[in-house]
Each structure stands twice: as C-alpha cells, then as structure tokens.
Design a protein around this motif. Sequence first.
Motif, short mmCIF file in Angstrom:
data_model
loop_
_atom_site.label_atom_id
_atom_site.label_comp_id
_atom_site.label_asym_id
_atom_site.label_seq_id
_atom_site.Cartn_x
_atom_site.Cartn_y
_atom_site.Cartn_z
N GLU A 355 -1.69 -3.58 -15.97
CA GLU A 355 -0.68 -3.59 -14.93
C GLU A 355 -0.79 -4.89 -14.15
OE1 GLU A 355 0.53 -1.21 -10.86
OE2 GLU A 355 -0.39 -0.06 -12.50
N ILE A 356 0.23 -5.72 -14.24
CA ILE A 356 0.19 -7.07 -13.68
C ILE A 356 0.22 -7.03 -12.15
CG2 ILE A 356 1.36 -9.30 -13.59
CD1 ILE A 356 0.00 -8.62 -16.26
N GLY A 357 -0.69 -7.77 -11.54
CA GLY A 357 -0.73 -7.86 -10.08
C GLY A 357 0.04 -9.07 -9.58
N GLN A 358 -0.05 -9.33 -8.27
CA GLN A 358 0.63 -10.48 -7.67
C GLN A 358 -0.35 -11.62 -7.48
OE1 GLN A 358 3.22 -9.67 -4.39
NE2 GLN A 358 3.12 -11.75 -3.59
N LEU A 359 0.08 -12.81 -7.86
CA LEU A 359 -0.77 -13.99 -7.74
C LEU A 359 -1.13 -14.22 -6.28
CD1 LEU A 359 -1.96 -16.51 -9.22
CD2 LEU A 359 0.12 -17.69 -8.55
N PRO A 360 -2.42 -14.28 -5.95
CA PRO A 360 -2.81 -14.52 -4.55
C PRO A 360 -2.37 -15.90 -4.09
CG PRO A 360 -4.66 -13.71 -5.88
CD PRO A 360 -3.57 -14.07 -6.82
#
Length: 467
Positions: A355-360
Amino acid sequence: MTALLMLVVAMFWVQGAAARSLPDFTELVEENSGAVVNISTTQEVPAQGRAMPFDERQLEQLPEFFQDFFRGPHSPFGGGSPGQVEPRRSMGSGFIVSSDGYVLTNNHVIEGADEIIVRLNDRRELPATLVGTDPKSDLAVLKIEDGNDLPVVRIGRSKDLKTGEWVLAIGSPFGFDYTATAGIVSALGRSLPTENYVPFIQTDVAINPGNSGGPLFNLDGEVVGINSQIYTRSGGFMGVSFAIPIDDAMNVFRQIRDKGSVSRGWLGVLIQEVSRDLAETFGLKRPRGALIAEVMEGSPAAQAGLQAGDIVLEYDGEAIVMSSDLPPMVGRTPVGETARLQVLRGGREMMLDVEIGQLPEEGQQQAAAPAPDAAPSSAPLGLTVQPLPADLASSLSVSGGVLVSNVARGPALEAGIRPRDVITELNRQEIRSVEDFRKVVAALPKNRAVSVRVVRQGMATYLVMKP
C-alpha cells in the motif's frame, strides 16, 4: 549519352523523393504558436558590488567626477545607498493549457519572481499569478489574470512516443520569440542525477536558454513534453536536450490546480543499480531490476515485508529494466493505492502487495556517529573489522554488523569498502558480530564474486568483492 542522362534524372528523382518524405512543420507551427507564450520575470534583489575603497568622508573629498563614478547606478562597487535593490530579469517559455488562462512552464523559469508577465504572439502582455510549483519535477502553474477565451494547445500522450519519431519545439531561445526547432526523440525514460521522479524524454531538438518551459510537439500537433534541460559543456546546445513527459506534467498540473500542492507515492526504500557482477551474485542471468539496499523503518515497504537484498523485477506488471525506472512509477501511484511487486529473494521470485504511502517532505537520512576505539580483528580480505558499538548501531538503525577500521590493498579496497563502513551482510549471509564475519569469510568461495552490504553515512549499498 542517353544512359548518362537517365542516371542524372534518376538521381534528381531520388533527391526529390527524399525531400518529400521529410515532415513539413509549417501548418503545425501556424496552428500552435498562438498558445505558446513568452514568460518574462522580474525579481528585486539587493544591489551588490565590491567593497568601497573609501568611506563616505573620504569620498566627499574626491572630485565630483569620481564621486559620481563610485556612487552611480553602474558603479562596480554597488552604488546607491545601503538597502537599495535592483531588478533582476529573466526569460523563458510556456504554453496555455486552458482557455481561462492556466499556463504550464518550468519552476526554474519563475523561481523567486516578484512579477510575471506573459506575452502572447499577438503582442499582448498580460500579468500572471503563480498558482503553485513542484520543484521535484521542475514544474510551475501560472494563471493569466483576466484570462478569457485564450488559445490552447492540444495535450497528447507521452507514453505513446517512440524513439526515432519527429518532434518540434517552439520557444524563445536567447529572447528570440516563437523560434521553431525540430529533431527526433533520441531516447525515452532517461534518469538524470539530480532528478528522481521524472523519466525524461531525450531529443536532439535545438534547445537553448529561453526555451525552458516551452512545449514539445509530435507531428499530430499535440504537446508530448515540456522542454526543460540541456546537456552542455559550453553553455549552449550540444545535441542533447531533455523534456518532461506531458503525462507526468499534467498529473502535477491537476494536483496544483485542484489542491495547490503535489503529493507523490512513496515506497520507503533505498535502491541501487544491478550491475553485471551483482546480477551474478544474486543469481540473475542478466542485469535488471532495482536492488533494495535499505528498507526504512515504518515505511510502506517495511509493512509489506520487503527486505534489503530483494530485487524488484516488476511494478504493477511493468518490467523494471533499470533501477531508475522504479521511482517515477511509485511517484505516479496515488497515495493509498495498492501496488503489486514481483521480487527476487534468495533466488526465488515472489509477489508482494504494497500500500503506497505519501512521500515525506524531507528525506529520512541518518548520519554515522564517530567510530569508537576498540580492539580490531583482522580478516584475510585486506580489511580490519571490529565490534559495532551499540550507540553507533542505534544511530544507524541496524541490529548488527561489524565496523571497518582499516582497509589495505586487496579485494576489499578494490570493491570500494572504506574505513568506517558497517558491514551487515556478506555473500548473502547476515553479519551480526565479528565471529559471524570470521566464519563467513572462512567459507567464502574462491575466484567467485560475492556481494557485500555496507552502511556508509547512514546509507546502505551493495558492493561486489572478488576474493
């Protein structure tokens, strides 16, 4: 004589046929020049110059001519009073993507601008406001004030581009408005050292300062890219230019227009290229894929079970040929969406869902702590190792390994291992202590390359060593 005449006629016929086979860009330029704009910016910066050789009292004692020289606006010593500002102007290109005045261009064209003026090819000059920028892809979105019923370009699909097809650029190189230059697509999916999230289109279209932000058209008159960078050693065009694919650019545009910012998918891994030697040590028949050197703690990759030493071969059904293929694919994936990865682990292929997260906003980087003093333990590879101190292991977020204290001439030096590196894996076997290291070294195969995972200044990478 008749044969000679026929030969001459045939030669002219061949030349004429070749000329007729070349594309005619006249209609394309006529139809699209109205939607291409020149962008001029003004930035107020503090006046700068060399230090004044006199103080104010000494300057007043000089003849008036010298006072004007040192105080004047063109003085090499800055001139003017303290706090004075001077305008700095720059120029670039862009194109209109909606009839109500939205304009796409490069971020570096308008970066730091206090005033933005958009000039159309009918010589109208209209003020524009900055809607938003995305420095990671070097894109910016402008809005022409009071824009209404403006000419627009037609947006194509960069994914349909093929190497070798004709493309045309319109822009303002060196301030020469509406200059058209043509060439071919030289390569696709190029990765540049300073860019991780843009798979650039490489062309041989003549691009120079002022072309930045302008459109790249295919023969159907559709925009397929945004001219962004050139490769040069002289400051001018040298036959290699790069454009941002329009598919990626429009994704950024829509996010900036709708919510004012850009979010990208994030996997949370550090990757490296799979070289020929690394492919051999990992059991691949040829170099391909993206080798995971490190998995960040708490990242989507960690939660999905990805491990250091895994090689990502496919991402959502798309093959990973070069490691640089992976970041743009992940970046384009909507946050929260599940991606399916084909991974090589221990010589066996497997499928993992992530599940792809958001780039910090800021990268998670770690710095290595100073190497402590300890009794070293030698190994027959040209390097000396010692136990890894607990505080250093904690700062690097590693659970074990050995610290390299010295490297002499030998296989380790040739592999690129350096003092203060932390070795966490050797020949695909985990290293947690000096004793582990000794046992693995004693069993290393002769005359065959082996992989070594090292952590250097907080960054993990795989090296190849040939005992």
